[in-house]
Design a protein around this motif. Structure first.
Motif, PDB file in Angstrom:
ATOM      1  N   PHE A   4      -3.805  12.063  -7.815  1.00  0.00           N
ATOM      2  CA  PHE A   4      -5.276  11.445  -8.160  1.00  0.00           C
ATOM      3  C   PHE A   4      -5.921  11.230  -6.509  1.00  0.00           C
ATOM      4  O   PHE A   4      -4.944  11.503  -5.538  1.00  0.00           O
ATOM      5  CB  PHE A   4      -5.209  10.012  -8.708  1.00  0.00           C
ATOM      6  N   VAL A   5      -7.146  11.016  -6.287  1.00  0.00           N
ATOM      7  CA  VAL A   5      -7.728  10.921  -5.021  1.00  0.00           C
ATOM      8  C   VAL A   5      -8.462   9.402  -5.167  1.00  0.00           C
ATOM      9  O   VAL A   5      -9.107   9.044  -5.903  1.00  0.00           O
ATOM     10  CB  VAL A   5      -8.869  11.922  -4.643  1.00  0.00           C
ATOM     11  N   ALA A   6      -8.002   8.763  -3.973  1.00  0.00           N
ATOM     12  CA  ALA A   6      -8.270   7.007  -4.012  1.00  0.00           C
ATOM     13  C   ALA A   6      -8.627   7.026  -2.590  1.00  0.00           C
ATOM     14  O   ALA A   6      -8.276   7.373  -1.597  1.00  0.00           O
ATOM     15  CB  ALA A   6      -6.899   6.518  -4.352  1.00  0.00           C
ATOM     16  N   PRO A   7      -9.747   5.968  -2.447  1.00  0.00           N
ATOM     17  CA  PRO A   7     -10.293   5.527  -1.132  1.00  0.00           C
ATOM     18  C   PRO A   7      -9.128   4.540  -0.570  1.00  0.00           C
ATOM     19  O   PRO A   7      -8.379   3.867  -1.246  1.00  0.00           O
ATOM     20  CB  PRO A   7     -11.524   4.637  -1.588  1.00  0.00           C
ATOM     21  N   SER A   8      -9.134   4.843   0.941  1.00  0.00           N
ATOM     22  CA  SER A   8      -8.302   3.986   1.787  1.00  0.00           C
ATOM     23  C   SER A   8      -8.828   2.459   1.278  1.00  0.00           C
ATOM     24  O   SER A   8      -9.843   2.062   1.323  1.00  0.00           O
ATOM     25  CB  SER A   8      -8.391   4.182   3.018  1.00  0.00           C
ATOM     26  N   GLU A   9      -7.589   1.402   1.450  1.00  0.00           N
ATOM     27  CA  GLU A   9      -7.965   0.077   1.326  1.00  0.00           C
ATOM     28  C   GLU A   9      -8.725  -0.618   2.561  1.00  0.00           C
ATOM     29  O   GLU A   9      -9.509  -1.320   2.672  1.00  0.00           O
ATOM     30  CB  GLU A   9      -6.781  -0.611   1.130  1.00  0.00           C
ATOM     31  N   HIS A  10      -8.479   0.479   3.775  1.00  0.00           N
ATOM     32  CA  HIS A  10      -9.078  -0.165   4.899  1.00  0.00           C
ATOM     33  C   HIS A  10     -10.230   0.515   5.413  1.00  0.00           C
ATOM     34  O   HIS A  10     -10.923   0.052   6.263  1.00  0.00           O
ATOM     35  CB  HIS A  10      -8.042   0.042   6.184  1.00  0.00           C
ATOM     36  N   ASP A  11     -10.539   1.688   5.044  1.00  0.00           N
ATOM     37  CA  ASP A  11     -11.697   2.565   5.203  1.00  0.00           C
ATOM     38  C   ASP A  11     -12.152   3.306   4.165  1.00  0.00           C
ATOM     39  O   ASP A  11     -11.553   4.299   3.713  1.00  0.00           O
ATOM     40  CB  ASP A  11     -11.247   3.339   6.512  1.00  0.00           C
ATOM     41  N   PRO A  12     -13.279   2.858   3.536  1.00  0.00           N
ATOM     42  CA  PRO A  12     -13.615   3.687   2.221  1.00  0.00           C
ATOM     43  C   PRO A  12     -14.125   4.891   2.774  1.00  0.00           C
ATOM     44  O   PRO A  12     -14.120   6.078   1.629  1.00  0.00           O
ATOM     45  CB  PRO A  12     -14.903   3.005   1.768  1.00  0.00           C
ATOM     46  N   GLY A  13     -14.250   5.542   3.904  1.00  0.00           N
ATOM     47  CA  GLY A  13     -14.627   6.860   4.303  1.00  0.00           C
ATOM     48  C   GLY A  13     -13.403   7.749   4.134  1.00  0.00           C
ATOM     49  O   GLY A  13     -13.639   8.951   4.287  1.00  0.00           O
ATOM     50  N   ILE A  14     -12.291   7.160   4.159  1.00  0.00           N
ATOM     51  CA  ILE A  14     -11.130   7.777   3.960  1.00  0.00           C
ATOM     52  C   ILE A  14     -10.484   8.049   2.854  1.00  0.00           C
ATOM     53  O   ILE A  14     -10.444   7.020   2.094  1.00  0.00           O
ATOM     54  CB  ILE A  14      -9.863   7.261   5.073  1.00  0.00           C
ATOM     55  N   LEU A  15     -10.144   9.299   2.287  1.00  0.00           N
ATOM     56  CA  LEU A  15      -9.791   9.321   1.133  1.00  0.00           C
ATOM     57  C   LEU A  15      -8.212   9.906   1.032  1.00  0.00           C
ATOM     58  O   LEU A  15      -7.768  10.835   1.946  1.00  0.00           O
ATOM     59  CB  LEU A  15     -10.561  10.526   0.179  1.00  0.00           C
ATOM     60  N   SER A  16      -7.379   9.197   0.113  1.00  0.00           N
ATOM     61  CA  SER A  16      -5.951   9.642   0.167  1.00  0.00           C
ATOM     62  C   SER A  16      -5.747  10.587  -1.260  1.00  0.00           C
ATOM     63  O   SER A  16      -6.220  10.172  -2.182  1.00  0.00           O
ATOM     64  CB  SER A  16      -5.114   8.382   0.103  1.00  0.00           C
ATOM     65  N   VAL A  17      -5.104  11.524  -0.958  1.00  0.00           N
ATOM     66  CA  VAL A  17      -4.694  12.548  -1.978  1.00  0.00           C
ATOM     67  C   VAL A  17      -3.231  12.252  -2.209  1.00  0.00           C
ATOM     68  O   VAL A  17      -2.218  12.484  -1.522  1.00  0.00           O
ATOM     69  CB  VAL A  17      -4.886  13.852  -1.444  1.00  0.00           C
TER      70      VAL A  17
END
Length: 268
Positions: A4-17
């Protein structure tokens, strides 16, 4: 394994794969030149130093993930030809849908095993090959061997460079065996890692560079020392000492990378 691809808890502009509970990579959707993960910043030093600024390159990414480095190459070297290979069609589809490439950026993505796709590639084709493949939290064994690296060397142009991201920790027999394999195939080589990993105090990323021409070591060393999290660059005798006494990893002896400590690469 679920991806899944999810936004970072600290920065919504950062996505984690993420694959399972493992964060594979992170992407800054607002700025492709901002590499979030420290190891990708150090891998980018090879991209930056391999040729004059802005000069297009032919780059093969074995392991697509979130295409963080492919985005970086496209932004810093417009007009570059890039291909990426990933074995997980579900992950590729999710990245395309939730973290699409910027307009005008073209990266051809092939679905399949990295080694199979490499074997099918023509010789003398790429300036840089980056190997960043994980199955969950492990580096697959068949992408760490002398035989695999000979295929990498075949597909590289004579002036080309190779980089691999692997992981290791205390008693780093795994990375030393891969380093010995790189030394058997490439004339010039370097290993980049944090001092804590070198001293066996912690588990983390180990980067291996190889080339049959001279690696741009002065620039790589300068950038590694000036990073927020500095890496040591082992080259020449230091590289030899790193793997001295450890047999080169071959298809007959290869094993996956050791497991990380619980929770180290988890998504929390």
């Amino acid at each position: 394994m679920d991806s899944f691809v999810a936004p970072s808890e600290h920065d919504p502009g950062i996505l984690s794969v993420c694959v399972g509970r493992t964060v594979q990579s992170s992407i800054d959707m607002d700025d492709p030149t901002h590499l979030v993960d420290d190891y990708t910043k150090h891998l980018s030093s090879l991209v930056d130093e391999a040729a004059p600024p802005r000069q297009p390159l032919r780059v093969l990414h074995l392991g697509a993930g979130g295409l963080a480095l492919a985005r970086y190459v496209a932004a810093t070297r417009p007009g570059s030809y890039q291909q990426a290979v990933d074995i997980d069609p579900d992950l590729v589809a999710k990245v395309r849908a939730q973290a699409p490439l910027p307009k005008g950026v073209k990266v051809k993505i092939r679905i399949g095993d990295a080694r199979d796709q490499l074997r099918a590639a023509p010789g003398d084709c790429y300036d840089i090959i980056i190997v960043d493949v994980f199955s969950g939290a492990h580096v697959p064994a068949h992408l760490t061997t002398v035989e695999f690296l000979r295929e990498v060397a075949r597909v590289l142009r004579p002036s080309g460079h190779f980089a691999a991201n692997i992981c290791d920790g205390k008693n780093p027999v795994f990375s030393r065996g891969v380093a010995a394999a790189v030394a058997e195939v490439f004339d010039d080589r370097a290993v980049l890692l944090e001092p804590g990993i070198l001293n066996g105090r912690r588990f983390g990323n180990v980067l291996l560079f190889g080339s049959n021409t001279k690696l741009p070591i002065p620039g790589i060393r300068r950038r590694a020392a000036g990073a927020n999290f500095p890496y040591r660059v082992l080259h020449g005798k230091e590289y030899l000492n790193y793997h001295l006494g450890t047999p080169a990893t071959t298809d007959a002896t290869a094993t996956p990378s050791p497991p990380p400590p619980d929770g180290l690469f988890g998504n929390g």
